[in-house]
Design a protein around this motif. Structure first.
Motif, mmCIF file in Angstrom:
data_model
loop_
_atom_site.group_PDB
_atom_site.id
_atom_site.type_symbol
_atom_site.label_atom_id
_atom_site.label_comp_id
_atom_site.label_asym_id
_atom_site.label_seq_id
_atom_site.Cartn_x
_atom_site.Cartn_y
_atom_site.Cartn_z
ATOM 1 N N ALA A 1 0.663 -1.435 -0.368
ATOM 2 C CA ALA A 1 -0.189 -0.041 -0.068
ATOM 3 C C ALA A 1 1.184 1.484 -0.085
ATOM 4 O O ALA A 1 1.509 1.525 0.617
ATOM 5 N N ARG A 2 0.957 2.330 -0.878
ATOM 6 C CA ARG A 2 0.569 3.202 -0.652
ATOM 7 C C ARG A 2 0.444 4.463 -0.303
ATOM 8 O O ARG A 2 -0.539 4.502 -0.921
ATOM 9 N N GLY A 3 0.305 5.223 0.230
ATOM 10 C CA GLY A 3 0.484 6.138 1.129
ATOM 11 C C GLY A 3 0.211 7.563 0.550
ATOM 12 O O GLY A 3 0.723 8.068 -0.407
ATOM 13 N N VAL A 4 -0.744 8.711 1.420
ATOM 14 C CA VAL A 4 -0.822 9.609 0.526
ATOM 15 C C VAL A 4 0.774 10.723 0.402
ATOM 16 O O VAL A 4 0.818 11.493 -0.322
ATOM 17 N N GLU A 5 0.471 9.864 1.690
ATOM 18 C CA GLU A 5 3.241 10.523 1.542
ATOM 19 C C GLU A 5 3.983 10.115 0.886
ATOM 20 O O GLU A 5 5.055 10.993 0.754
ATOM 21 N N GLY A 6 3.825 9.076 -0.081
ATOM 22 C CA GLY A 6 4.541 8.355 -1.204
ATOM 23 C C GLY A 6 5.224 7.564 -0.003
ATOM 24 O O GLY A 6 5.561 6.414 -0.867
ATOM 25 N N GLU A 7 5.150 7.075 0.672
ATOM 26 C CA GLU A 7 5.384 5.796 1.523
ATOM 27 C C GLU A 7 4.730 4.940 1.434
ATOM 28 O O GLU A 7 3.454 4.446 1.128
ATOM 29 N N TRP A 8 5.404 3.626 1.785
ATOM 30 C CA TRP A 8 5.445 2.607 1.035
ATOM 31 C C TRP A 8 4.868 1.723 2.569
ATOM 32 O O TRP A 8 5.475 1.301 3.191
ATOM 33 N N LEU A 9 3.090 0.590 2.245
ATOM 34 C CA LEU A 9 3.315 -0.521 3.529
ATOM 35 C C LEU A 9 3.040 -1.982 2.939
ATOM 36 O O LEU A 9 2.870 -1.676 2.400
ATOM 37 N N GLY A 10 4.030 -2.541 3.311
ATOM 38 C CA GLY A 10 3.912 -3.877 3.140
ATOM 39 C C GLY A 10 2.974 -5.117 3.761
ATOM 40 O O GLY A 10 2.719 -4.240 4.920
ATOM 41 N N HIS A 11 2.678 -5.544 3.158
ATOM 42 C CA HIS A 11 1.356 -6.964 4.560
ATOM 43 C C HIS A 11 2.410 -8.571 4.321
ATOM 44 O O HIS A 11 1.557 -8.813 2.654
ATOM 45 N N LEU A 12 2.797 -9.459 4.881
ATOM 46 C CA LEU A 12 2.426 -10.877 5.051
ATOM 47 C C LEU A 12 1.622 -11.583 5.514
ATOM 48 O O LEU A 12 1.128 -11.397 6.676
ATOM 49 N N GLU A 13 0.711 -12.447 4.979
ATOM 50 C CA GLU A 13 -0.213 -13.243 5.585
ATOM 51 C C GLU A 13 -0.070 -14.812 5.634
ATOM 52 O O GLU A 13 1.003 -14.950 5.016
ATOM 53 N N ASN A 14 -0.490 -15.560 6.635
ATOM 54 C CA ASN A 14 0.193 -16.843 6.956
ATOM 55 C C ASN A 14 -1.111 -17.870 7.618
ATOM 56 O O ASN A 14 -2.208 -17.022 7.461
ATOM 57 N N HIS A 15 -0.927 -19.197 7.253
ATOM 58 C CA HIS A 15 -2.036 -19.448 8.391
ATOM 59 C C HIS A 15 -2.676 -19.460 9.760
ATOM 60 O O HIS A 15 -3.119 -19.657 9.893
ATOM 61 N N VAL A 16 -1.696 -18.334 10.335
ATOM 62 C CA VAL A 16 -1.717 -18.052 12.091
ATOM 63 C C VAL A 16 -1.693 -16.655 12.132
ATOM 64 O O VAL A 16 -1.944 -16.530 13.336
ATOM 65 N N GLY A 17 -1.243 -15.802 11.195
ATOM 66 C CA GLY A 17 -1.739 -14.268 11.326
ATOM 67 C C GLY A 17 -1.160 -13.479 10.583
ATOM 68 O O GLY A 17 -1.240 -13.810 8.651
ATOM 69 N N GLY A 18 -0.309 -12.372 10.795
ATOM 70 C CA GLY A 18 -0.020 -11.718 9.897
ATOM 71 C C GLY A 18 1.278 -10.555 10.127
ATOM 72 O O GLY A 18 1.016 -10.085 11.051
ATOM 73 N N THR A 19 1.330 -10.081 9.057
ATOM 74 C CA THR A 19 2.700 -8.380 10.074
ATOM 75 C C THR A 19 2.344 -7.764 8.498
ATOM 76 O O THR A 19 2.552 -8.086 7.428
ATOM 77 N N THR A 20 2.581 -6.682 9.546
ATOM 78 C CA THR A 20 2.590 -5.402 8.744
ATOM 79 C C THR A 20 4.589 -4.895 8.478
ATOM 80 O O THR A 20 5.086 -4.826 9.241
#
Length: 268
Positions: A209-228
């Motif tokens: 995801a790219r925010g309004v200021e141009g910054e990027w965030l990622g998200h990774l999911e697995n079988h028990v949860g996920g991480t930003t």
């Protein structure tokens, strides 16, 4: 799904709207196919309510979806801690990039496809399946708001062709929905053809995801949860992996042709 204090707020709003409409519990109950005693129990918190009841109540009370909307907010806020940062990033994003090696990305899933995917988890009750489905459908609202983010999705051809006879109707609707999203604008879908070689995306899903200021965030999911993901070095890795995935996918026009060919192959 009910959670305090939101459930208490919903019950209070239900009673307020009923009284404003000058309906007794008995009269209102008849309109939503409940008894007066059942309505009393719901308003007092002695009986749970569900989505169908709130939908009927909104219709009868002309509340413009208020009660169901409160439930949807509660469901989104009731998400696990690991998912909340990503939901915030998703809602604020100006651009989204999604790839999954075996599924259509959640933001582009039809209700029937999403229900089938969620229900594949035998550990979930029917109520939990419907709760998760409602949340997934609600998240898609970002694509139809006045200022939607640009969504770029990469999907494997094999994912689109995963349709035995019992699943073919769902997949026909799903592929048609993808084409409709592209036609509407704001969404690009690129398909990786089945004859493509092994590529970096096979290691797992990638969402950015790219925010309004141009910054990027990622998200990774697995079988028990996920991480930003927000560390610069890790974001750089995910962006590079995304480019690797995108590079083996077909251009927009060819992807649309392939999706149409997939649907046509089921009618032969």
């Amino acid at each position: 799904m009910e959670s305090e204090p939101t459930a208490e707020l919903i019950r209070a709003q239900l009673r307020r709207l009923r009284l404003a409409a000058e309906l007794t519990q008995e009269d209102f109950g008849k309109l939503v196919h409940f008894s007066g005693s059942q309505i009393s129990a719901i308003e007092l918190g002695q009986r749970p309510f569900d989505r169908l009841f709130l939908k009927r109540a909104d219709e009868v009370l002309n509340s413009d979806g208020l009660l169901l909307g409160l439930l949807r907010i509660a469901e989104l806020h009731g998400q696990p801690n690991w998912l909340r940062p990503w939901l915030d990033a998703e809602r604020a994003a100006r651009q989204l990039r999604c790839y999954h090696p075996t599924l259509v990305p959640g933001l582009l899933q039809t209700e029937h496809y999403a229900r089938a995917v969620i229900r594949a988890d035998d550990l979930l009750s029917d109520d939990e399946v419907e709760r998760r489905l409602a949340v997934r459908m609600e998240r898609q609202a970002i694509l139809t708001r006045p200022d939607p983010p640009m969504l770029v999705a990469v999907i494997e051809e094999a994912t689109l062709r995963r349709a035995d006879e019992s699943f073919r109707g769902i997949m026909t609707q799903q592929v048609s929905h993808l084409l409709d999203c592209v036609k509407r604008g704001g969404v690009l879908v690129h398909v990786i053809p089945a004859d493509a070689s092994v590529h970096v995306g096979h290691a797992g899903p990638i969402t950015l995801a790219r925010g309004v200021e141009g910054e990027w965030l990622g998200h990774l999911e697995n079988h028990v949860g996920g991480t930003t993901i927000d560390r610069d070095d890790e974001i750089a890795t995910l962006l590079a992996r995304w480019e690797g995935v995108r590079s083996v996918a077909l251009p927009k026009g060819q992807s649309e042709v392939l999706m149409k060919e997939v649907m046509e192959s089921w009618t032969i």
